[in-house]
Design an enzyme around this catalytic site. Structure first.
Site, mmCIF file in Angstrom:
data_model
loop_
_atom_site.group_PDB
_atom_site.id
_atom_site.type_symbol
_atom_site.label_atom_id
_atom_site.label_comp_id
_atom_site.label_asym_id
_atom_site.label_seq_id
_atom_site.Cartn_x
_atom_site.Cartn_y
_atom_site.Cartn_z
ATOM 1 N N SER A 119 -0.255 -5.848 -5.849
ATOM 2 C CA SER A 119 -0.301 -6.123 -4.419
ATOM 3 C C SER A 119 1.084 -6.327 -3.814
ATOM 4 O O SER A 119 1.196 -6.540 -2.611
ATOM 5 C CB SER A 119 -1.173 -7.361 -4.158
ATOM 6 O OG SER A 119 -0.832 -8.415 -5.038
ATOM 7 N N HIS A 140 -3.796 0.206 -4.540
ATOM 8 C CA HIS A 140 -4.047 -1.199 -4.228
ATOM 9 C C HIS A 140 -5.375 -1.368 -3.491
ATOM 10 O O HIS A 140 -5.473 -1.098 -2.294
ATOM 11 C CB HIS A 140 -2.883 -1.755 -3.395
ATOM 12 C CG HIS A 140 -3.057 -3.186 -3.002
ATOM 13 N ND1 HIS A 140 -2.561 -3.687 -1.817
ATOM 14 C CD2 HIS A 140 -3.678 -4.228 -3.621
ATOM 15 C CE1 HIS A 140 -2.869 -4.966 -1.721
ATOM 16 N NE2 HIS A 140 -3.548 -5.317 -2.803
ATOM 17 N N GLU A 152 -4.703 0.922 -0.406
ATOM 18 C CA GLU A 152 -3.313 1.274 -0.125
ATOM 19 C C GLU A 152 -2.813 2.173 -1.248
ATOM 20 O O GLU A 152 -2.928 1.818 -2.420
ATOM 21 C CB GLU A 152 -2.443 0.009 -0.091
ATOM 22 C CG GLU A 152 -2.104 -0.480 1.277
ATOM 23 C CD GLU A 152 -1.103 -1.625 1.228
ATOM 24 O OE1 GLU A 152 -0.173 -1.607 2.046
ATOM 25 O OE2 GLU A 152 -1.250 -2.543 0.399
ATOM 26 N N ASN A 190 0.214 -6.777 2.462
ATOM 27 C CA ASN A 190 0.676 -8.132 2.152
ATOM 28 C C ASN A 190 1.982 -8.503 2.840
ATOM 29 O O ASN A 190 2.290 -9.682 2.988
ATOM 30 C CB ASN A 190 0.789 -8.316 0.642
ATOM 31 C CG ASN A 190 -0.583 -8.557 0.033
ATOM 32 O OD1 ASN A 190 -1.354 -9.355 0.520
ATOM 33 N ND2 ASN A 190 -0.905 -7.841 -1.031
#
Length: 282
Positions: A119, A140, A152, A190
């Protein structure tokens, strides 16, 4: 490249979710972890999720059995020699991930794509632990994997167009929507999400509001389905801290420094839902 057998390293919350969606899409799945009890627990969680869909009338009972039948368990990374595509979903720890990729480099045939569910850790840094950086990519998934539609997809500097195209096709086959990100710490999700969670923790730390009020403001004022403190508990406070450390170290910007309260909770073993205690008690 056609993918028939899909390997998943890690049978925890993310790993078993990835294994479930892969098996549901018709792929043969090898789900690996370091102990048999971990893979057994992961498989039981998949069976529980599928049974919930059966009970709701969304899935036929015989289809549930077929999905489970596509999953084999493993406690030896050498079993990944049978996979066409492998996703690592281990703890958000560089040393652990690097060791896994070094091992996969040795056991997997040269054509196998090695993906990471990291992440925040840059894909290029992970790829440097292999001799096939062109076949290393970020995949991800979001938590909970069976529910969330986003994946992702992150290319390192050396990731080939063929590796990217195979990953995009695989993502869509799993009924997910891919979003491409360049290879920077935290990627897109993130880099935006963690500073928000961290600021919510700072609000609690500084006494700006109580935990329920902080979460209520974000739910009712910003229309978020879950407040940031409850979301941190779902993600895992140790994972949140690891991502913030990666952002802070990788970008060198003090705005990413983890709140001392978050660090204190992790050091106390208050990791969120998985430990029974985080910002809330479960």
């Amino acid at each position: 490249m056609e993918v028939k057998t899909f390997g998943v390293i890690g049978a925890g919350q993310m790993g078993n979710g990835i294994a479930q969606v892969a098996a549901t899409s018709g792929l043969a799945v090898i789900m690996n972890d370091i102990k048999q009890e971990f893979v057994d627990r992961g498989l039981a969680n998949i069976a529980k999720n599928l049974q919930r869909s059966v009970d709701k009338g969304k899935l036929a009972a015989d289809e549930k059995d077929r999905i489970l039948g596509r999953i084999t368990t493993s406690v030896n990374l050498a079993d990944m020699a049978r996979a066409d595509y492998v996703v690592e979903a281990a703890s958000e720890n560089e040393a652990i991930k690097f060791k896994i990729f070094q091992t996969l480099e040795e056991v997997c045939p040269p054509h196998v794509i090695l993906a990471s569910n990291t992440s925040s850790i840059p894909i290029g840094r992970i790829a440097s632990n292999t001799r096939r950086p062109d076949k290393v990519i970020g995949m991800h998934f979001m938590n909970p994997v069976p529910v969330m539609k986003l994946v992702e997809v992150i290319c390192g500097l050396a990731t080939s167009p063929e590796t990217l195209e195979t990953t995009l096709e695989l993502t869509r086959r799993m009924d997910k929507t891919p979003a491409r990100s360049n290879d920077y710490p935290g990627f897109i999700a993130n880099r935006i999400l963690m500073p928000m969670i961290n600021e919510a923790v700072f609000c609690l730390y500084h006494g700006v509001g109580e935990r329920e009020d902080i979460d209520t403001v974000m739910k009712l004022g910003m229309n978020h389905p879950m407040g940031p403190l409850a979301l941190a508990d779902l993600i895992g406070l140790d994972t949140c801290l690891a991502i913030l450390n990666t952002l802070y170290q990788g970008l060198g910007d003090p705005k990413y420094r983890p709140c001392p309260l978050l660090r204190q909770y992790v050091e106390a073993g208050w990791l969120g839902r998985k430990s029974g205690r985080g910002f809330y008690t479960y």
